[in-house]
Design a protein around this motif. Structure first.
Motif, mmCIF file in Angstrom:
data_model
loop_
_atom_site.group_PDB
_atom_site.id
_atom_site.type_symbol
_atom_site.label_atom_id
_atom_site.label_comp_id
_atom_site.label_asym_id
_atom_site.label_seq_id
_atom_site.Cartn_x
_atom_site.Cartn_y
_atom_site.Cartn_z
ATOM 1 N N ASP A 1 10.454 6.968 4.495
ATOM 2 C CA ASP A 1 9.440 6.494 5.801
ATOM 3 C C ASP A 1 10.021 4.988 6.232
ATOM 4 O O ASP A 1 9.471 4.870 7.181
ATOM 5 N N GLY A 2 11.130 4.694 6.074
ATOM 6 C CA GLY A 2 11.714 4.035 7.127
ATOM 7 C C GLY A 2 11.631 2.768 6.098
ATOM 8 O O GLY A 2 11.666 1.559 6.498
ATOM 9 N N TYR A 3 10.418 2.599 5.300
ATOM 10 C CA TYR A 3 10.867 1.206 4.757
ATOM 11 C C TYR A 3 10.723 1.330 2.567
ATOM 12 O O TYR A 3 10.117 0.279 2.275
ATOM 13 N N ASP A 4 12.025 1.649 2.274
ATOM 14 C CA ASP A 4 12.263 2.343 0.924
ATOM 15 C C ASP A 4 12.500 0.684 1.023
ATOM 16 O O ASP A 4 12.752 0.400 -0.420
ATOM 17 N N ALA A 5 13.490 -0.443 1.836
ATOM 18 C CA ALA A 5 14.086 -1.189 1.377
ATOM 19 C C ALA A 5 13.104 -2.410 1.405
ATOM 20 O O ALA A 5 13.153 -3.332 0.311
ATOM 21 N N SER A 6 11.842 -2.272 2.183
ATOM 22 C CA SER A 6 11.091 -2.925 2.433
ATOM 23 C C SER A 6 10.260 -3.324 1.206
ATOM 24 O O SER A 6 9.747 -4.517 0.511
ATOM 25 N N ARG A 7 10.529 -2.352 -0.223
ATOM 26 C CA ARG A 7 9.542 -1.921 -1.208
ATOM 27 C C ARG A 7 9.789 -3.774 -1.576
ATOM 28 O O ARG A 7 9.209 -3.404 -3.091
ATOM 29 N N LEU A 8 11.242 -3.620 -1.504
ATOM 30 C CA LEU A 8 11.944 -4.549 -2.422
ATOM 31 C C LEU A 8 10.313 -6.605 -1.875
ATOM 32 O O LEU A 8 10.447 -6.907 -3.157
ATOM 33 N N GLN B 1 0.610 -0.819 0.045
ATOM 34 C CA GLN B 1 0.284 0.305 -0.333
ATOM 35 C C GLN B 1 0.952 1.420 -0.013
ATOM 36 O O GLN B 1 0.177 2.164 -0.203
ATOM 37 N N LEU B 2 2.097 1.137 0.228
ATOM 38 C CA LEU B 2 3.379 2.280 -0.039
ATOM 39 C C LEU B 2 3.275 2.583 -0.837
ATOM 40 O O LEU B 2 3.089 1.702 -2.557
ATOM 41 N N SER B 3 3.418 3.995 -0.758
ATOM 42 C CA SER B 3 3.986 4.300 -2.452
ATOM 43 C C SER B 3 5.538 4.437 -3.146
ATOM 44 O O SER B 3 6.285 3.586 -2.619
ATOM 45 N N THR B 4 4.613 3.758 -4.688
ATOM 46 C CA THR B 4 5.982 3.196 -5.468
ATOM 47 C C THR B 4 6.702 4.483 -5.603
ATOM 48 O O THR B 4 7.324 4.712 -6.799
ATOM 49 N N SER B 5 6.514 5.486 -5.594
ATOM 50 C CA SER B 5 7.182 6.865 -6.419
ATOM 51 C C SER B 5 9.074 6.372 -6.536
ATOM 52 O O SER B 5 9.510 5.755 -5.596
ATOM 53 N N TYR B 6 8.736 7.043 -7.474
ATOM 54 C CA TYR B 6 10.704 6.539 -7.833
ATOM 55 C C TYR B 6 11.627 7.399 -8.813
ATOM 56 O O TYR B 6 10.493 8.156 -9.572
ATOM 57 N N LYS B 7 12.218 7.897 -8.797
ATOM 58 C CA LYS B 7 13.454 8.791 -9.766
ATOM 59 C C LYS B 7 14.252 7.888 -10.266
ATOM 60 O O LYS B 7 14.564 6.286 -9.818
ATOM 61 N N SER B 8 14.898 8.651 -11.895
ATOM 62 C CA SER B 8 15.473 7.388 -12.628
ATOM 63 C C SER B 8 16.866 8.311 -13.014
ATOM 64 O O SER B 8 16.738 9.970 -12.972
ATOM 65 N N PRO C 1 21.223 -1.631 -0.450
ATOM 66 C CA PRO C 1 22.117 -1.171 0.680
ATOM 67 C C PRO C 1 22.029 -0.658 2.039
ATOM 68 O O PRO C 1 23.341 -1.148 3.157
ATOM 69 N N HIS C 2 21.048 0.240 2.045
ATOM 70 C CA HIS C 2 20.610 0.067 3.953
ATOM 71 C C HIS C 2 18.934 0.248 3.639
ATOM 72 O O HIS C 2 18.127 0.281 2.704
ATOM 73 N N GLN C 3 18.575 0.846 4.803
ATOM 74 C CA GLN C 3 16.828 0.835 4.754
ATOM 75 C C GLN C 3 15.863 1.504 4.380
ATOM 76 O O GLN C 3 15.094 1.409 3.820
ATOM 77 N N ASP C 4 17.045 2.770 3.522
ATOM 78 C CA ASP C 4 16.240 4.067 3.224
ATOM 79 C C ASP C 4 16.870 4.523 2.411
ATOM 80 O O ASP C 4 16.457 5.318 1.382
ATOM 81 N N VAL C 5 16.715 3.304 0.948
ATOM 82 C CA VAL C 5 16.549 3.062 -0.389
ATOM 83 C C VAL C 5 16.749 1.577 -0.986
ATOM 84 O O VAL C 5 17.437 0.862 -0.001
ATOM 85 N N LEU C 6 16.178 2.001 -1.869
ATOM 86 C CA LEU C 6 16.059 0.535 -3.186
ATOM 87 C C LEU C 6 16.679 1.135 -3.667
ATOM 88 O O LEU C 6 15.737 2.008 -5.090
ATOM 89 N N TYR D 1 16.688 3.131 -10.797
ATOM 90 C CA TYR D 1 15.896 3.791 -10.692
ATOM 91 C C TYR D 1 15.601 3.618 -8.919
ATOM 92 O O TYR D 1 16.308 2.687 -8.579
ATOM 93 N N PHE D 2 15.894 4.711 -8.062
ATOM 94 C CA PHE D 2 15.766 4.807 -6.912
ATOM 95 C C PHE D 2 14.703 5.362 -5.735
ATOM 96 O O PHE D 2 13.280 6.597 -5.999
ATOM 97 N N ILE D 3 14.326 4.224 -4.606
ATOM 98 C CA ILE D 3 13.243 4.743 -4.135
ATOM 99 C C ILE D 3 13.697 5.220 -3.039
ATOM 100 O O ILE D 3 14.319 3.997 -2.628
ATOM 101 N N ASN D 4 12.982 6.744 -3.217
ATOM 102 C CA ASN D 4 14.344 6.440 -1.314
ATOM 103 C C ASN D 4 12.761 7.856 -1.029
ATOM 104 O O ASN D 4 13.048 9.040 -0.881
#
Length: 265
Positions: free
Chosen positions: A177-184, A155-162, A206-211, A171-174
């Protein structure tokens, strides 16, 4: 007000007999622990200051109020009933502890050779890892917690920059909100991105705040991704793994990137 002054003022506001503070200068992270419960919360001081850059006193008041209310809630025990929408999965490295300091088992699921899935209750500006005992006491099985968490992360936003580098698209999901890596773990989202990729799909957490999802079209793309993942891993507040993954048919396979040569599958 700089980080050091903010930290000192915050600690003074929070100081009590059952409180302990651990400051990570490199990450600008302050952990506030309830010594009686052996539990605590981590605060990203940079993030707190940035949210209220024109009113640091307001940031202090809000942070102190949040910490106090959260630790008081812990004293009353974590309640999951009625808060099912606040349960999320969080990725951690396989070296992350599976037990609390007082020997209670954390809820987790195996994921890859490099990562493990834990489950957390979101408290607003932070979250607390769920323990097996807490879930069972309220009648939740681990499978139910897992299903709730995976539903909520979708249900979380899946907006990203490329960005395009050397003919490869990253593509960077950042959302911080603490759950960026969780979007994997949002399989439909990852599958949709992958279905539009020309070439190979590679992923890094690489860390919890980016996918990072990479569209690799040439050998140089692997080298760029490897360097990128390593840099993010070293700079992240909560590192997970510097190893990227090859994503194929819904499976994740860790890849070792050497020189500018595509790794063998």
């Amino acid at each position: 007000m700089d980080i050091q002054e903010f930290r000192e003022k915050l600690e003074k506001k929070l100081e009590q007999d059952n409180r302990a503070f651990v400051f990570d200068e490199e990450k600008s992270s302050l952990r506030v622990e309830h010594t009686g419960l052996n539990k605590g919360l981590d605060l990203d001081l940079n993030k707190l200051l940035a949210k209220n850059e024109k009113n640091h006193e307001k940031a202090l008041e809000e942070a102190a109020m949040f910490i106090n209310s959260s630790l008081e809630a812990m004293e009353r025990n974590i309640v999951l009933g009625g808060k099912e929408k606040n349960i999320f999965p969080v990725l951690r490295s396989t070296s992350f502890p599976t037990e609390t300091k007082d020997g209670k088992t954390l809820l987790f699921s195996e994921h890859t050779a490099e990562t493990r899935i834990y489950y957390a209750l979101d408290l607003g500006d932070a979250y607390t890892m769920l323990e097996k005992e807490t879930a069972e006491k309220e009648g939740f099985t681990q499978e139910q917690i897992k299903e709730l968490a995976l539903f909520n992360v979708r249900q979380l936003s899946t907006s990203y920059k490329s960005d395009e580098v050397a003919g490869n698209t990253f593509y960077f999901i950042n959302s911080n909100d603490g759950y960026d890596a969780s979007r994997l773990l949002n399989e439909p989202f990852i599958e949709e991105l992958s279905s539009n990729v020309e070439g190979d799909t590679a992923i890094a957490v690489p860390h919890q705040d980016v996918l990072i999802v990479a569209e690799i079209r040439n050998d140089a793309g692997y080298d760029v991704l490897g360097q990128m993942a390593f840099r993010f891993f070293n700079n992240g507040r909560i590192p997970i793994t510097a190893l990227p993954f090859l994503y194929e048919n819904g499976e994740l396979e860790p890849i070792f990137i050497l020189a500018r040569k595509k790794p063998q599958k």
